[in-house]
Design a protein around this motif. Structure first.
Motif, PDB file in Angstrom:
ATOM      1  N   PRO A 106       0.609  -0.875   0.058  1.00 12.43           N
ATOM      2  CA  PRO A 106      -0.084   0.228   0.513  1.00 12.43           C
ATOM      3  C   PRO A 106       0.638   1.395  -0.295  1.00 12.43           C
ATOM      4  N   GLN A 107       0.471   2.133  -0.180  1.00 10.89           N
ATOM      5  CA  GLN A 107       1.029   3.348  -0.552  1.00 10.89           C
ATOM      6  C   GLN A 107       0.538   5.054  -0.088  1.00 10.89           C
ATOM      7  N   PHE A 108       0.924   5.409   0.595  1.00 12.42           N
ATOM      8  CA  PHE A 108       0.106   6.735   1.070  1.00 12.42           C
ATOM      9  C   PHE A 108      -0.644   6.945   0.274  1.00 12.42           C
ATOM     10  N   ILE A 109      -1.694   8.515   0.252  1.00  6.03           N
ATOM     11  CA  ILE A 109      -2.062   8.648  -0.821  1.00  6.03           C
ATOM     12  C   ILE A 109      -2.355  10.147   0.593  1.00  6.03           C
ATOM     13  N   ILE A 110      -3.631   9.942   1.129  1.00  2.73           N
ATOM     14  CA  ILE A 110      -3.782  11.271   1.939  1.00  2.73           C
ATOM     15  C   ILE A 110      -4.381  10.945   3.129  1.00  2.73           C
ATOM     16  N   ASP A 111      -4.418  11.764   4.630  1.00  2.53           N
ATOM     17  CA  ASP A 111      -4.293  11.787   5.965  1.00  2.53           C
ATOM     18  C   ASP A 111      -5.317  12.289   5.953  1.00  2.53           C
ATOM     19  N   ILE A 112      -6.346  12.225   7.327  1.00  4.97           N
ATOM     20  CA  ILE A 112      -7.033  13.475   7.712  1.00  4.97           C
ATOM     21  C   ILE A 112      -7.332  13.528   9.415  1.00  4.97           C
ATOM     22  N   ARG A 113      -7.406  13.816  10.174  1.00  5.72           N
ATOM     23  CA  ARG A 113      -7.509  13.853  11.357  1.00  5.72           C
ATOM     24  C   ARG A 113      -8.939  14.442  11.863  1.00  5.72           C
ATOM     25  N   SER A 114      -9.240  13.681  13.070  1.00  2.59           N
ATOM     26  CA  SER A 114     -10.996  13.912  13.159  1.00  2.59           C
ATOM     27  C   SER A 114     -11.619  14.943  13.695  1.00  2.59           C
ATOM     28  N   ASN A 115     -10.133  16.045  13.756  1.00  2.00           N
ATOM     29  CA  ASN A 115     -10.782  17.652  14.255  1.00  2.00           C
ATOM     30  C   ASN A 115     -10.907  18.408  12.707  1.00  2.00           C
ATOM     31  N   MET A 116     -10.477  17.824  11.639  1.00  2.00           N
ATOM     32  CA  MET A 116     -10.717  18.167  10.049  1.00  2.00           C
ATOM     33  C   MET A 116     -11.805  17.782   9.628  1.00  2.00           C
ATOM     34  N   ASP A 117     -12.578  18.314   8.348  1.00  3.50           N
ATOM     35  CA  ASP A 117     -13.728  17.667   7.987  1.00  3.50           C
ATOM     36  C   ASP A 117     -13.263  17.373   6.343  1.00  3.50           C
ATOM     37  N   LYS A 118     -12.536  18.163   5.999  1.00  2.00           N
ATOM     38  CA  LYS A 118     -11.571  18.150   4.376  1.00  2.00           C
ATOM     39  C   LYS A 118     -10.189  18.630   4.026  1.00  2.00           C
ATOM     40  N   ARG A 119      -9.573  17.767   3.867  1.00  2.00           N
ATOM     41  CA  ARG A 119      -8.046  18.185   3.357  1.00  2.00           C
ATOM     42  C   ARG A 119      -7.672  17.989   1.369  1.00  2.00           C
ATOM     43  N   GLN A 120      -6.578  18.621   1.387  1.00  2.00           N
ATOM     44  CA  GLN A 120      -6.367  19.016  -0.083  1.00  2.00           C
ATOM     45  C   GLN A 120      -5.105  18.422  -0.061  1.00  2.00           C
ATOM     46  N   GLY A 121      -4.870  17.643  -2.053  1.00  7.30           N
ATOM     47  CA  GLY A 121      -3.643  16.962  -2.156  1.00  7.30           C
ATOM     48  C   GLY A 121      -3.651  17.228  -3.280  1.00  7.30           C
ATOM     49  N   GLN A 122      -2.551  17.170  -4.119  1.00  4.06           N
ATOM     50  CA  GLN A 122      -2.845  16.693  -5.046  1.00  4.06           C
ATOM     51  C   GLN A 122      -4.237  16.032  -5.851  1.00  4.06           C
ATOM     52  N   ARG A 123      -4.162  16.827  -6.665  1.00  5.88           N
ATOM     53  CA  ARG A 123      -5.812  16.032  -7.505  1.00  5.88           C
ATOM     54  C   ARG A 123      -6.576  15.159  -6.391  1.00  5.88           C
ATOM     55  N   VAL A 124      -6.557  14.712  -4.805  1.00  5.57           N
ATOM     56  CA  VAL A 124      -6.686  14.425  -4.080  1.00  5.57           C
ATOM     57  C   VAL A 124      -7.489  15.115  -3.063  1.00  5.57           C
ATOM     58  N   THR A 125      -8.810  14.602  -2.576  1.00  7.86           N
ATOM     59  CA  THR A 125      -9.663  15.009  -1.682  1.00  7.86           C
ATOM     60  C   THR A 125     -10.239  14.347  -0.632  1.00  7.86           C
ATOM     61  N   VAL A 126      -9.721  14.260   0.343  1.00  8.39           N
ATOM     62  CA  VAL A 126     -10.447  13.555   1.381  1.00  8.39           C
ATOM     63  C   VAL A 126     -11.317  14.327   2.517  1.00  8.39           C
ATOM     64  N   LEU A 127     -12.473  13.727   2.362  1.00  4.46           N
ATOM     65  CA  LEU A 127     -13.870  14.252   3.266  1.00  4.46           C
ATOM     66  C   LEU A 127     -14.048  13.673   4.664  1.00  4.46           C
ATOM     67  N   LEU A 128     -14.116  14.357   5.218  1.00  5.87           N
ATOM     68  CA  LEU A 128     -14.975  13.524   7.229  1.00  5.87           C
ATOM     69  C   LEU A 128     -15.982  13.705   7.407  1.00  5.87           C
ATOM     70  N   ASN A 129     -16.677  12.581   7.706  1.00  2.87           N
ATOM     71  CA  ASN A 129     -18.149  13.264   7.792  1.00  2.87           C
ATOM     72  C   ASN A 129     -18.079  12.339   9.253  1.00  2.87           C
ATOM     73  N   LYS A 130     -17.941  12.943   9.841  1.00  3.65           N
ATOM     74  CA  LYS A 130     -17.938  12.310  11.656  1.00  3.65           C
ATOM     75  C   LYS A 130     -19.885  12.017  12.320  1.00  3.65           C
ATOM     76  N   THR A 131     -20.387  13.050  11.713  1.00  4.40           N
ATOM     77  CA  THR A 131     -22.342  12.582  12.207  1.00  4.40           C
ATOM     78  C   THR A 131     -22.308  11.626  11.609  1.00  4.40           C
ATOM     79  N   VAL A 132     -22.345  10.980  10.594  1.00  2.00           N
ATOM     80  CA  VAL A 132     -22.500  10.060   9.440  1.00  2.00           C
ATOM     81  C   VAL A 132     -21.129   8.569  10.044  1.00  2.00           C
TER      82      VAL A 132
END
Lengths: 115, 113
Positions: free
Chosen positions: B44-70
């Motif tokens: 496995p190759q790391f792409i992007i990470d996010i901590r629980s105190n964030m909702d969104k994080r952007q990298g190069q061409r990639v975006t991670v979204l976190l919805n803790k409610t659901v």
């Protein structure tokens, strides 16, 4: 320098044989993890080392599995009396520090086939 | 027990389109999430990470979204390229602090030229 390396890349064993899988982590990385990945599945945690100390071995499936990292660098995963269900890719990963918010760098894995 | 799962096993997209890969997690105590890409015969190759105190994080061409409610995580890949074809895994560190990862089953992304 180089990334995480593992050897051998492929291993075929007859049922009942013992095998030893080697992991060379990135130099200076404190944490080392072993994972088992069955075909078509995500990796599953086996064990974790911080330097030479094995702090978590809760994922080892049986007492036939044993891991060591005697000098805090190279690690060996040993499987005794291999069974067919041990066939999988064994992945090693290392990270710089012993905390959760650290990127883990994975090696290419060793594919073990038990006949 | 803890589990991380993916909604779709295979996603097929046209080159140049955007891709969205979804993931559900079950441990509300998880505080760190990572997306990995795995090509055949490789680790496995790391792409992007996010901590629980964030909702969104952007990298190069990639975006991670976190919805803790659901308890939902998604990976968005913009302008998907043939080189993006691989299996994508989401992973969480659960409630521990050792850094061990709990992986989902994986989604295969196929990019059609």
């Amino acid at each position: 320098g180089a990334g995480v390396s593992q050897s051998p890349r492929y291993k075929v064993a007859k049922r009942g044989q013992d095998v030893a899988l080697r992991c060379d982590p990135i130099s200076g990385h404190v944490s080392l993890f072993w994972y088992q990945q069955a075909l078509g599945q995500g990796p599953e945690f086996l064990t974790y080392f911080q330097n030479e100390a094995q702090l978590d071995k809760s994922g080892l499936p049986s007492d036939r599995f044993f891991a060591e990292r005697p000098e805090g660098s190279v690690s060996t995963l040993k499987i005794q009396r291999t069974q067919q269900e041990d066939s999988a890719v064994y992945l090693c990963a290392s990270s710089k520090r012993g905390r959760s918010y650290n990127e883990q760098f994975f090696g290419p894995g060793t594919r073990l086939t038990v006949l | 027990g803890e589990s991380v799962g993916l909604h779709l096993p295979t996603l097929s997209v046209q080159e140049g389109d955007n891709s969205i890969i979804n993931c559900a997690y079950s441990n509300s105590a998880s505080d760190y999430f990572i997306w990995y890409k795995q090509e055949s015969g490789k680790g496995p190759q790391f792409i992007i990470d996010i901590r629980s105190n964030m909702d969104k994080r952007q990298g190069q061409r990639v975006t991670v979204l976190l919805n803790k409610t659901v308890k939902h995580l998604s990976l968005q890949i913009a302008a998907t390229q043939p080189g993006d074809s691989a299996v994508y895994f989401c992973a969480e560190t659960g409630s521990g602090n050792t850094g061990k990862l709990i992986f989902g089953q994986g989604t295969t992304l196929q990019v059609k030229p």
